[in-house]
Write a protein that holds these residues in place. Structure first.
Motif, mmCIF file in Angstrom:
data_model
loop_
_atom_site.group_PDB
_atom_site.id
_atom_site.type_symbol
_atom_site.label_atom_id
_atom_site.label_comp_id
_atom_site.label_asym_id
_atom_site.label_seq_id
_atom_site.Cartn_x
_atom_site.Cartn_y
_atom_site.Cartn_z
ATOM 1 N N ASN A 192 0.842 -1.214 -0.147
ATOM 2 C CA ASN A 192 -0.135 0.256 0.072
ATOM 3 C C ASN A 192 0.912 1.202 -0.018
ATOM 4 O OD1 ASN A 192 -2.768 -1.092 -0.103
ATOM 5 N ND2 ASN A 192 -2.330 -1.915 2.075
ATOM 6 N N ASN A 202 -4.653 5.840 0.151
ATOM 7 C CA ASN A 202 -4.131 4.474 0.098
ATOM 8 C C ASN A 202 -4.240 3.766 -1.196
ATOM 9 O OD1 ASN A 202 -2.528 4.550 2.331
ATOM 10 N ND2 ASN A 202 -4.161 3.836 3.648
ATOM 11 N N ARG A 203 -3.182 3.432 -1.843
ATOM 12 C CA ARG A 203 -3.381 2.696 -3.438
ATOM 13 C C ARG A 203 -2.414 1.470 -2.941
ATOM 14 N NH1 ARG A 203 -4.571 5.969 -7.693
ATOM 15 N NH2 ARG A 203 -3.959 4.344 -8.827
ATOM 16 N N PRO A 204 -3.035 0.323 -3.766
ATOM 17 C CA PRO A 204 -2.157 -1.108 -3.755
ATOM 18 C C PRO A 204 -1.353 -1.107 -4.999
ATOM 19 C CG PRO A 204 -4.523 -1.749 -4.398
ATOM 20 C CD PRO A 204 -4.456 -0.255 -4.139
ATOM 21 N N GLY A 227 -7.755 -0.775 -5.363
ATOM 22 C CA GLY A 227 -8.414 -1.454 -3.961
ATOM 23 C C GLY A 227 -9.503 -2.048 -4.256
#
Length: 429
Positions: A192, A202-204, A227
């Motif tokens: 993340n 938050n971005r994966p 996400g």
């Protein structure tokens, strides 16, 4: 510092020993001269800077001599149509700091130096230094400050950004390179990152790590998500891998990613999808009070160490009787993951060791997280991907980790050869 020369006997050819002795003698003389003149080895005006200046200027003089076809002050140059036209001063950033060199010119303006190209302000070693520092997680401002402090060089954040942007071409090539025909195991995990796109969120970024049939570690690629990934997203990822040559995957280990099993079944129908047991345990603890973690871990151990699925089902029933009323969410978690949890129970201990968790990928992710956390957040997705890619490229620079990894995988690969007879054929890769 004045010039230092070592004379050679006329008409004789220097031997290898004589050359080595001359080199050592020259170095000793230079050091003695520097000491007598009060020069430092490093720093502005130091011995290393002066030596670098002389080496560069000597190489440039050799280049223009080759270009014109005659030595300096040689009578052959008269009436040749082109000749030397003085020099121009130019400061280049080197590994020992900024160095001012005199670049020779010709009358026709056709001379194109190679060692210090026109408009080049940095030697390649500096670019490599910037990329290495960036891969370790330093921000552009920190790299600029480091170069100023250590080398006395003023390099703007914009210049550093330009240097690191060069890796994007390599990243595209790396992301499209051909892959092996078959992999024993693929591990899929997410990192993340914070991306400032309107607002920080938050971005994966998904990292796919493979173990090759020879026991080597490989990173087939990285992909950014939002996400909310589902089967369609994972189908595109695995189709990309298949189009790059991956015809078969024996097992794929992941952390219960939504839609992933369905996508795997479409692309590689024979692949076994295995839920990471360590992640399953961690997720269980999130639904339980801290004081009960040790007891829950102890009660779940007979489930994931059971000799077969039947025994695991019985042990889980006992766990449910004890903890079901207090932590019904933990029970639902395991029931929902059961289909992807039980496959490894049918294999021997060597295979269980490597597929019951994503520990194999955790060391990789630890390096990535270190670089990501040092940055705090990224202005866009491309910047985050660049950071992750550079961290991956800096893994195991000495090659020692590769040797340990290969040794660790010998026994599991032998077990895979037996369990998946006919599918794992290293010689065909």
């Amino acid at each position: 510092m004045s010039d230092t020369t070592i004379e050679q006997i006329p008409g004789s050819e220097p031997t290898a020993g004589a050359v080595a002795a001359s080199d050592e003698q020259l170095v000793a003389m230079l050091v003695d001269r520097a000491r007598s003149e009060g020069l430092q080895l490093t720093g502005e005006g130091g011995l290393l800077q002066q030596l670098t200046k002389r080496v560069l200027e000597s190489a440039l003089e050799g280049e223009i001599t080759d270009h014109l076809g005659y030595e300096k002050h040689d009578a052959e140059g008269r009436g040749s149509g082109n000749s030397r036209n003085g020099t121009r001063a130019k400061t280049v950033l080197t590994d020992v700091g900024p160095v001012e060199v005199k670049v020779p010119r010709d009358v026709a303006g056709t001379f194109e130096p190679a060692i210090v190209k026109k408009r080049q302000r940095r030697l390649s070693g500096v670019d490599e230094m910037v990329l290495s520092l960036s891969a370790k997680g330093l921000t552009h401002g920190e790299i600029s400050a480091h170069l100023a402090e250590v080398y006395g060089a003023s390099v703007s954040k914009a210049t550093i950004s330009t240097i690191t942007d060069k890796v994007m071409d390599g990243m595209v090539e790396w992301s499209n390179r051909p892959l092996d025909r078959v992999y024993p195991v693929l591990f899929v995990d997410a990192i993340n990152v914070k991306i400032r796109d309107g607002q920080v969120a938050n971005r994966p970024i998904y990292v796919v790590m493979a173990v090759t049939a020879e026991g080597h570690r490989d990173i087939p690629g990285i992909w950014a998500g939002d996400g909310g990934e589902g089967a369609k997203y994972w189908l595109s990822v695995f189709t990309d891998l298949k189009n790059r040559g991956v015809e078969d995957v024996l097992m794929l280990v992941c952390d219960g990613l939504k839609g992933l099993p369905e996508a795997v079944e479409t692309v590689w129908p024979r692949t076994i999808v295995q839920t990471c047991v360590v992640h399953l345990l961690r997720n269980s603890f999130r639904h339980a009070a801290r004081q009960d973690w040790d007891e829950i871990a102890k009660a779940l151990r007979p489930v994931y160490t059971a000799p077969n699925e039947t025994a695991a089902t019985e042990r889980f029933g006992e766990f449910q009787e004890t903890w079901g009323k207090k932590y019904s969410a933990v029970i639902r978690l395991w029931e929902n993951a059961w289909a992807e949890f039980v496959p490894f129970l049918s294999f021997d201990v060597e295979i269980r060791k490597v597929i019951c968790s994503t520990n194999a990928i955790e060391s990789v992710n630890a390096r990535i997280r270190k670089a990501v956390r040092a940055r705090g957040h990224f202005p866009n997705e491309a910047a985050a991907m660049k950071c992750v890619y550079m961290a991956l490229m800096s893994l195991d620079p000495t090659g020692k980790g590769r040797k340990r990894w290969t040794m660790r995988w010998k026994a599991p690969l032998n077990a895979f050869q037996i369990a998946f007879e006919g599918r794992l054929t290293p010689a065909a890769n």
